[in-house]
Design a protein around this motif. Structure first.
Motif: not given
Lengths: 115, 114
Positions: B102-114
Motif C-alpha cells: 500500500e503506497q500513500y502519496f504526498g501532495p506533490g511538488t509542482r515544478l515549472t521549468v521556463t
C-alpha cells in the motif's frame, strides 16, 4: 507502452448514478490492483485495492470487480455525489518480486457528477 | 497522524538549473518512492528506496537521482533541467519495500521549468 489501459478518458453522470471505470492489463505478474482518487492540485489518495484471489471488493460506495481470466478490473461508484468529481486512476504492481514494487498507472478518468 | 509531506509546494526554475525536492514519509514507513506526473497523465515511476538503498529505477535519464536518509526521508535531485521536466513530482511511502504494497502519496511538488 502503456502497461495498464484505462477507459473512458472522461465521464459525466447525474447525482445518484453509478459511474463505471474500466482497466485492462497484459502482465500476468501483476498481483495487486489499487484505485486512486485525485483532486486538482492534490496527490493521489488510495481509495480501494484488490488482489486477484477475489472477484469483488466493496468499501463504502466503492466497488472493484476483477476478472482474472480477462485481465480486466473496474471501479463502480454507487450513489455518486458531486463531491466524487475527481480524476480516478487504476494501477497495478507485481508484489512478490525482487526489486521495486512500483505502481503502473492508467491514464486516468475525469469524472464529473452533476447535481 | 501526519501523512506524507513534501517540500517545496511549488518551484519555478530555469532550463539548465538544478533542483532538489524533499519528502518525509508517514511515521513508521521505511520505503519511499518518487513519481513524475505530467499534466493530464498518470504518475510515472522514477525511483524506490528502502532502508536507504535503491530498490528500483524507472525509465528516466541519469539527470535524475535520489537518496534516502537514516530517518527515512528522501531527496530527489534533477540536474540540467529541461522544459519537459515540468510536472508534479509525487512522493509515496509504504510500510516496507516489499511485500507490503500500500503506497500513500504526498501532495506533490509542482515544478515549472521556463
Amino acid at each position: 507502452q502503456q502497461q495498464v489501459k484505462q477507459s473512458p478518458q472522461s465521464l459525466i453522470v447525474q447525482k445518484g448514478g453509478i459511474p463505471i471505470i474500466n482497466c485492462a492489463y497484459e502482465n500476468t505478474a501483476f498481483d495487486y490492483f489499487p484505485w486512486y482518487q485525485q483532486f486538482p492540485g492534490k496527490g493521489p489518495a488510495l481509495l480501494i485495492a484488490i488482489r486477484p484471489d477475489v472477484s469483488e471488493k466493496k468499501e463504502g460506495r466503492f466497488t472493484i470487480s476483477f476478472n482474472k481470466s480477462a485481465k480486466q478490473f473496474s471501479l463502480h461508484i454507487m450513489d455518486s455525489q458531486p463531491g466524487d468529481s475527481a480524476t480516478y486512476f487504476c494501477a497495478a504492481t507485481p508484489i512478490f518480486q525482487t526489486g521495486a514494487n512500483n505502481l503502473f498507472f492508467g491514464t486516468g478518468t475525469r469524472l464529473t457528477v452533476i447535481p | 497522524d501526519a501523512g506524507v509531506t513534501q517540500s517545496p509546494t511549488h518551484l519555478i526554475k530555469t532550463r539548465g538549473q538544478h533542483v532538489t525536492l524533499r519528502c518525509s514519509p508517514i511515521s513508521g514507513h521505511k520505503s519511499v518512492s518518487w513519481y513524475q506526473q505530467v499534466l493530464g497523465q498518470g504518475p510515472q515511476f522514477i525511483f524506490q528506496y528502502y532502508e536507504k538503498e535503491e530498490r528500483g529505477r524507472g525509465n528516466f535519464p541519469d539527470r535524475f537521482s535520489a537518496r534516502q536518509f537514516p530517518n527515512y526521508s528522501s531527496e530527489l535531485n534533477v540536474n540540467a533541467l529541461l522544459l519537459g521536466d515540468s510536472a508534479l513530482y509525487l512522493c509515496a511511502s509504504s510500510l516496507a519495500g516489499q511485500p507490503n504494497y500500500e503506497q500513500y502519496f504526498g501532495p506533490g511538488t509542482r515544478l515549472t521549468v521556463t
